[in-house]
Each structure stands twice: as structure tokens, then as C-alpha cells.
Design an enzyme around this catalytic site. Sequence first.
Site, short mmCIF file in Angstrom:
data_model
loop_
_atom_site.label_atom_id
_atom_site.label_comp_id
_atom_site.label_asym_id
_atom_site.label_seq_id
_atom_site.Cartn_x
_atom_site.Cartn_y
_atom_site.Cartn_z
N ASP A 28 42.31 34.13 40.85
CA ASP A 28 42.68 33.16 41.88
C ASP A 28 41.85 31.89 41.75
O ASP A 28 42.38 30.77 41.89
CB ASP A 28 42.47 33.76 43.27
CG ASP A 28 43.36 34.96 43.53
OD1 ASP A 28 44.47 35.01 42.97
OD2 ASP A 28 42.94 35.85 44.28
N ASN A 57 47.97 37.00 34.17
CA ASN A 57 47.05 37.52 33.16
C ASN A 57 47.88 38.13 32.03
O ASN A 57 49.11 38.19 32.10
CB ASN A 57 46.04 38.49 33.76
CG ASN A 57 46.67 39.76 34.33
OD1 ASN A 57 47.69 40.25 33.84
ND2 ASN A 57 46.06 40.31 35.38
#
Length: 308
Positions: A250, A189
Amino acid sequence: MIKKDDLLVIGHTAIDYIMTVEKFPAPNSSTPIKTMKIFHGGAGANVAMVGAKLGLKTSLISAVGEKFLKSEYLERMAELKINTDSMIISKNEDTPTAFGMTNNKEDQIFYFYWGAGKEFLKYDPPESSVQSCKAIHLATGDPTYNIKSSILGKNNGKIVSFDPGQDLNMYNAPKLKEVINNCTILFGNHHEIERIQNLLKCDINGLRELGPNIIVKTCGKEGSVIYTEKEKLKVDSIYRPAVDPTGAGDSYRAGFLYGYINEKSLEDCAKFASAVSSFIVEKKGCQTNIPNFDQVNDRMNQFYNNKS
């Protein structure tokens, strides 16, 4: 050798205690917990479960406790035909457990009990599992085991993707650089990519030159950015109000890898991944609302076709 599996996932399988709070407590204080539920989780298992539901032939290597062998969690993996033959079983430690808090700003803090996860250090990745897959995804887990797996994957000509996630603080610069040297795709991220750049003292181009052909930076509701040698590609997210953002990253990785393994364009990989993660955030828990391929494809086409 005939490739039996599309994707080998290496990383934690865990039990998640997911809590919501108004705000995180200051040191030496407490805060009321608004909600708390127990879910199946672990970054490795999340990717494997989502990938399998989408249609990938998937294997998973995690370190778990003996009680896991009689668990509902393992039954769910079997239902999705996930190959767990190479799982590491600890006789002395319980399955890893995560305690996660999300505040009103959707920031998260996790406390993680490694438990059986410490067993990774005693083993080498099985070469037969690596040889019999198309791609390897390295999720949160033991850095040394991930390094060994990345080397083995690269030496066998496999697609290797790496997402250090919230275990990034376990990597010093040499370990992080070594695994990145061996990977095809680096996921993170926007916070994690910045921390990786700071730790390795390089910009995004320098980071890509270390090894990965592709860097995928996810930015929540702001979408994702994909960096390659030739382009910087921005892809909008499919926004859904987040009941619980846990596991969205995920599931994005699983969706992106589904597209990449099936030789889709990078833009389509990102769009498909965004559609996958948009389902996950609609319910509490990382694996509570895993969509199938048709659901993802319909949502992706509806959103991006209407947008254009």
C-alpha cells in the site's frame, strides 16, 4: 472546476490484528501465535495516510462503524488533513477488522471481517468527490463500487489506479475486466498479476491492451517491474530487513502515485515508491513508521546514487 485534492482513495479502513507464527496451521489443527498487536490499517486508509504524510492533498471514502467517529484513528486522519466528508457510516455494523498472520518465510494469510464494508453496495460514488481530484486510487473494497468509481473517474478524465490486492478473489472475470478497462495504472504483486492474467486468459501485453497504460508489478525485495506500450522497466528495491511486511504494498502505491501525480518519470516513481515502503517494513504495523517527503527523498537519493 477547481481541483481541490490531488488524490481520492476508495477502499477499506480497518483495524488490524497482526500476528506472527512459525508456520501456518494445517486444517483441523492449531499453531502458537508468537506475537500479536493491534494497529490502524485497511488498504484504502493506508494509501491515504501515506499519501497525505508525503504531502498529497488526500480524500478517503471508506465504510466504517459509528464508533469510528470518536476514534483515535479518525483523529490521526484529521491531523494529516485527510478529507473524510464522504465516508459511509454504518449504524448496524462495526468498522472492518483484519486478522493477519505472517510466517517465518514472510508469507501472509489474512482473514477479513467486512462489517461496515458491506454498506458500499447501498451507495454510488459521489460525483463531486471524483470531479474535485486529480487521481483516484481503487484499493481493496466492494467490486461493484470500484467498477462504478472507475467508470466515473474515466468519464471525468481522471487518472484511475486499481489495486485489487487480497480481494482479488472477489472479482469474477467480467467484473475484473470492466474495472481494468477503465484504469490508467494497474498495481499488483507478482502473485496477483499472475492470477489476473490466468483469470483473464492473457499475457502481460494483452492485459495492458485491456485498458491500463501502465502495469506495475511489485516483487518484494526483488524490486518492481513496470510495463508500458514502449518498455519494460526493472527497478531494484531499497532492501530493509522486514520487521513486518504488512502495508509495504500500500505504501509503495502511495509513493508511486505521489511521483506520478507530480509528473515524475516512471523510473523515479518506482524509486520513490521503493524508498517509501522501505520505511514501512522497519516497524510493525502499516502506519507506524510513515515517512515524510524529506526522509523518503534522502533515502532514495542515497541508495540509487550510490548504486550507480
